[in-house]
Design an enzyme around this catalytic site. Structure first.
Site, PDB file in Angstrom:
ATOM      1  N   HIS A   1      40.289 -12.770  43.990  1.00 21.22           N
ATOM      2  CA  HIS A   1      39.191 -11.910  43.527  1.00 21.22           C
ATOM      3  C   HIS A   1      39.566 -11.213  42.217  1.00 21.22           C
ATOM      4  O   HIS A   1      38.755 -11.165  41.287  1.00 21.22           O
ATOM      5  CB  HIS A   1      38.870 -10.862  44.593  1.00 21.22           C
ATOM      6  CG  HIS A   1      37.865  -9.847  44.145  1.00 21.22           C
ATOM      7  ND1 HIS A   1      36.497 -10.043  44.251  1.00 21.22           N
ATOM      8  CD2 HIS A   1      38.014  -8.620  43.578  1.00 21.22           C
ATOM      9  CE1 HIS A   1      35.861  -8.990  43.775  1.00 21.22           C
ATOM     10  NE2 HIS A   1      36.766  -8.111  43.369  1.00 21.22           N
ATOM     11  N   GLU A   2      40.777 -10.683  42.154  1.00 17.40           N
ATOM     12  CA  GLU A   2      41.210 -10.014  40.925  1.00 17.40           C
ATOM     13  C   GLU A   2      41.324 -11.008  39.772  1.00 17.40           C
ATOM     14  O   GLU A   2      41.044 -10.674  38.620  1.00 17.40           O
ATOM     15  CB  GLU A   2      42.532  -9.289  41.151  1.00 17.40           C
ATOM     16  CG  GLU A   2      42.479  -8.210  42.224  1.00 17.40           C
ATOM     17  CD  GLU A   2      41.328  -7.230  42.049  1.00 17.40           C
ATOM     18  OE1 GLU A   2      40.924  -6.973  40.875  1.00 17.40           O
ATOM     19  OE2 GLU A   2      40.815  -6.739  43.060  1.00 17.40           O
TER      20      GLU A   2
ATOM     21  N   HIS B   1      38.085 -11.397  38.066  1.00 15.09           N
ATOM     22  CA  HIS B   1      37.817 -10.429  37.000  1.00 15.09           C
ATOM     23  C   HIS B   1      38.490 -10.850  35.693  1.00 15.09           C
ATOM     24  O   HIS B   1      37.930 -10.672  34.607  1.00 15.09           O
ATOM     25  CB  HIS B   1      38.318  -9.044  37.415  1.00 15.09           C
ATOM     26  CG  HIS B   1      37.485  -8.393  38.475  1.00 15.09           C
ATOM     27  ND1 HIS B   1      36.120  -8.286  38.388  1.00 15.09           N
ATOM     28  CD2 HIS B   1      37.837  -7.827  39.661  1.00 15.09           C
ATOM     29  CE1 HIS B   1      35.652  -7.666  39.460  1.00 15.09           C
ATOM     30  NE2 HIS B   1      36.680  -7.372  40.246  1.00 15.09           N
TER      31      HIS B   1
END
Length: 239
Positions: A107-108, A111
């Site tokens: 998920h990071e 980004h």
């Protein structure tokens, strides 16, 4: 008539329920993400990769070589910092081989990929951060000062509410950023083979629970803004 204690609601302020609803929503979402992450933290990934290893592999798969993956203190304090180009993974993710850890790490990375591809909502969020921070700091001082100086009809009260609304805007802009990062993470974990099909399904549950914390944050902020408007917005102390 002039409004006294309770700003026209008497001794009992019914708008307090809006605040309480926001608190409950936030607590439930937080409890859910913690329980879901904890549950699947006991499920070891079939590849045996750690969160950090998965993150580096995902970044390389997208041709991103200027982002560093590093460990930070805390539990679920994971975040991507576009200023330093770092994917920061918490102790419960960095060296762990669980499906939960890999999902959060991915998920990071989502980004970081957004940053690399100039994803518009991410750019908008980053652009309004300085203004939002200032607005959050001065909103309540302006409201209280306005009440002290000019009462409910003071322009300072309205400006304070407007400043607080910037925090709500930030929360709303955050939603597409977070959902998109999770979507990218799930797709890439499947495409790269870092997680098997059944593990990807688990990751969706983990990231889905995490996404609800942002939805809860946005809902809580909207409820707080509504409460401010009901208490102070458009009200006058004049007859």
């Amino acid at each position: 008539m002039r409004y006294g204690y309770g700003y026209g609601y008497g001794l009992f302020d019914p708008t307090i329920f809006l605040l309480l609803i926001g608190v409950v929503i936030t607590m439930v979402a937080s409890a859910r993400v913690n329980s879901t992450f904890s549950k699947y933290s006991r499920v070891r990934s079939k590849t045996g990769m750690t969160g950090a290893e998965a993150a580096r592999r995902l970044l390389r798969s997208q041709g991103i070589y200027d982002v560093t993956v590093q460990q930070v203190n805390g539990n679920l304090t994971d975040h991507y910092d576009p200023r330093t180009k770092t994917v920061n993974l918490s102790q419960s993710v960095y060296n762990q081989t669980s499906v939960s850890a890999i999902g959060v790490a991915a998920h990071e990375c989502g980004h970081a990929i957004q940053d690399n591809t100039d994803y518009v909502p991410l750019r908008v969020r980053a652009a309004i951060v300085p203004v939002v921070n200032i607005g959050q700091q001065i909103s309540w001082p302006l409201i209280l000062l306005g009440l002290f100086i000019g009462g409910l009809g003071s322009p300072l009260v309205e400006i304070g509410i407007l400043c607080f609304s910037l925090a709500v805007l930030f929360q709303l802009v955050t939603l597409p950023v977070e959902f998109n990062a999770s979507s990218r993470a799930v797709r890439l974990l499947d495409e790269t083979g870092i997680l098997a099909e059944d593990e990807v399904k688990i990751t969706k549950k983990v990231l889905g629970a995490a996404a609800m914390t942002y939805v809860a944050g946005a809902a809580s902020a909207v409820l707080q803004l509504l409460r401010l408007i009901l208490l102070f917005g458009g009200r006058r102390r004049d007859d």
